[in-house]
Design an enzyme around this catalytic site. Sequence first.
Site, short mmCIF file in Angstrom:
data_model
loop_
_atom_site.label_atom_id
_atom_site.label_comp_id
_atom_site.label_asym_id
_atom_site.label_seq_id
_atom_site.Cartn_x
_atom_site.Cartn_y
_atom_site.Cartn_z
N HIS A 94 0.76 -1.17 0.04
CA HIS A 94 -0.07 -0.04 0.06
C HIS A 94 0.91 1.32 0.12
O HIS A 94 0.42 2.34 -0.16
CB HIS A 94 -1.04 0.07 0.94
CG HIS A 94 -2.13 0.73 0.90
ND1 HIS A 94 -3.48 0.51 1.47
CD2 HIS A 94 -2.61 1.55 -0.19
CE1 HIS A 94 -4.36 1.16 0.93
NE2 HIS A 94 -4.07 1.61 -0.13
N ASP A 116 -10.14 0.08 3.46
CA ASP A 116 -8.97 -0.53 3.98
C ASP A 116 -9.24 -1.08 5.51
O ASP A 116 -10.11 -0.60 6.09
CB ASP A 116 -7.83 0.36 4.35
CG ASP A 116 -6.52 -0.37 4.21
OD1 ASP A 116 -6.34 -1.47 4.93
OD2 ASP A 116 -5.54 0.14 3.80
N HIS A 118 -7.22 -1.06 7.83
CA HIS A 118 -6.30 -0.44 8.68
C HIS A 118 -6.35 1.17 8.17
O HIS A 118 -6.99 1.63 7.02
CB HIS A 118 -4.92 -0.70 8.19
CG HIS A 118 -4.96 -2.35 8.40
ND1 HIS A 118 -4.80 -3.25 7.55
CD2 HIS A 118 -4.64 -2.96 9.75
CE1 HIS A 118 -4.75 -4.28 7.96
NE2 HIS A 118 -4.49 -4.14 9.34
N ASP A 120 -3.78 3.21 8.31
CA ASP A 120 -2.49 3.69 7.35
C ASP A 120 -2.05 5.15 7.71
O ASP A 120 -1.90 5.88 6.87
CB ASP A 120 -3.02 3.39 5.92
CG ASP A 120 -2.72 2.01 5.48
OD1 ASP A 120 -2.44 1.26 6.46
OD2 ASP A 120 -3.05 1.80 4.25
N HIS A 133 4.09 0.85 4.51
CA HIS A 133 2.58 0.36 3.85
C HIS A 133 1.51 0.86 5.04
O HIS A 133 0.47 0.79 4.64
CB HIS A 133 2.55 -0.94 3.66
CG HIS A 133 2.36 -2.06 4.25
ND1 HIS A 133 1.84 -3.33 4.03
CD2 HIS A 133 2.87 -2.15 5.68
CE1 HIS A 133 1.77 -4.04 5.22
NE2 HIS A 133 2.55 -3.31 6.21
N ASP A 219 -7.55 -1.69 -0.65
CA ASP A 219 -6.62 -2.78 -0.05
C ASP A 219 -7.53 -4.12 0.17
O ASP A 219 -8.70 -4.02 0.54
CB ASP A 219 -6.01 -2.38 1.36
CG ASP A 219 -5.01 -3.10 1.85
OD1 ASP A 219 -5.23 -4.33 1.64
OD2 ASP A 219 -4.07 -2.52 2.43
N ASP A 221 -7.10 -6.37 1.93
CA ASP A 221 -7.29 -6.80 3.21
C ASP A 221 -8.42 -6.12 3.89
O ASP A 221 -8.88 -6.52 5.04
CB ASP A 221 -6.11 -6.63 4.23
CG ASP A 221 -5.87 -5.25 4.45
OD1 ASP A 221 -6.41 -4.26 4.51
OD2 ASP A 221 -4.69 -4.97 5.05
N GLU A 268 -1.87 -4.74 -2.06
CA GLU A 268 -1.74 -5.75 -1.02
C GLU A 268 -2.25 -7.26 -1.39
O GLU A 268 -2.33 -8.15 -0.46
CB GLU A 268 -2.36 -5.28 0.22
CG GLU A 268 -1.97 -4.19 1.08
CD GLU A 268 -0.45 -4.47 1.31
OE1 GLU A 268 -0.06 -5.66 1.43
OE2 GLU A 268 0.31 -3.32 1.83
#
Length: 296
Positions: A94, A116, A118, A120, A133, A219, A221, A268
């Site tokens: 990422h 995402d 997360h 980030d 990332h 992303d 994930d 990712e």
Amino acid sequence: MLGVPFALGADRRGVDMGPSAIRYGGLSTALDTAGVEYTDAGDLALPTLQSQSATTDDGAKYLDAIAEMTDTLADRVATEIADGSVPLVLGGDHSIAMGTMRGAAQTDELGVIWFDAHGDYNTPTTSPSGNVHGMPLAAAHGYGDFAEMPWATAPNVAEENTAIVGARSLDADERAVLRESDISVFTMEDIDRRGIGPVTDEALDIATDGVDDIHVSLDLDWLDPDDAPGVGTPVPGGVTYREAHTAMERVADRDAAESVLRSLDVVEVNPILDQRNTTGERAAELAASAFGKRIL
């Protein structure tokens, strides 16, 4: 369509093969089905793990190589946009979004939607791992340490036009910063309560308010690991494959009505961790949905 086979932001082998996995997962066929005119421009030539020593600069790993990647990708994205294209950037980890956003925001105000698990929003000072990332959105806004790294920032990207959708794993420092920021954060709880459609629509309203265009960062994930197992930082409890399609379809609907999508990155995908390239196939189908692919 531009591949960025880059793994230094994640400090882990495999994610650099993401662009190949997404292509192999049927991206061209999916885009053809959607009626999208596109050119596959191949992959950028970038630093690799084999070519770099394991350096850590002020808490961030491989920062010099990531700066080189960011500059190279930003220049390429800016050129493609100036030529009238909408870059579809295939990661890679990422951290590549730093280059995509910087290139897309060179001349005009840009909103951002961050799909995402997360936030980030770490910095070299706050990151538990030092892996970049986990920092690209903070970099885009020039937050913290990144205020002194102009190569990492995305000009014309404001917090109030940034929305994170589907967050479910935030570090303590990220939570504190995001609460005080003007960024809109929609957690998985918001999606559970309200549904993916209304949440995505509100994120689009925020990202498009008073700006020229938007960047969308996906992303893999973000999806539940049952639907997308081939990612480096899986977090249980993510969106389903169908919910992810709905979100991308809402992006395409808004773009069809207002022509707002300036760039998209899909990141990712790690085929080493995947099962029969399931995640590569998911990435290909979701990218096509964002560009208008429909069931009927």
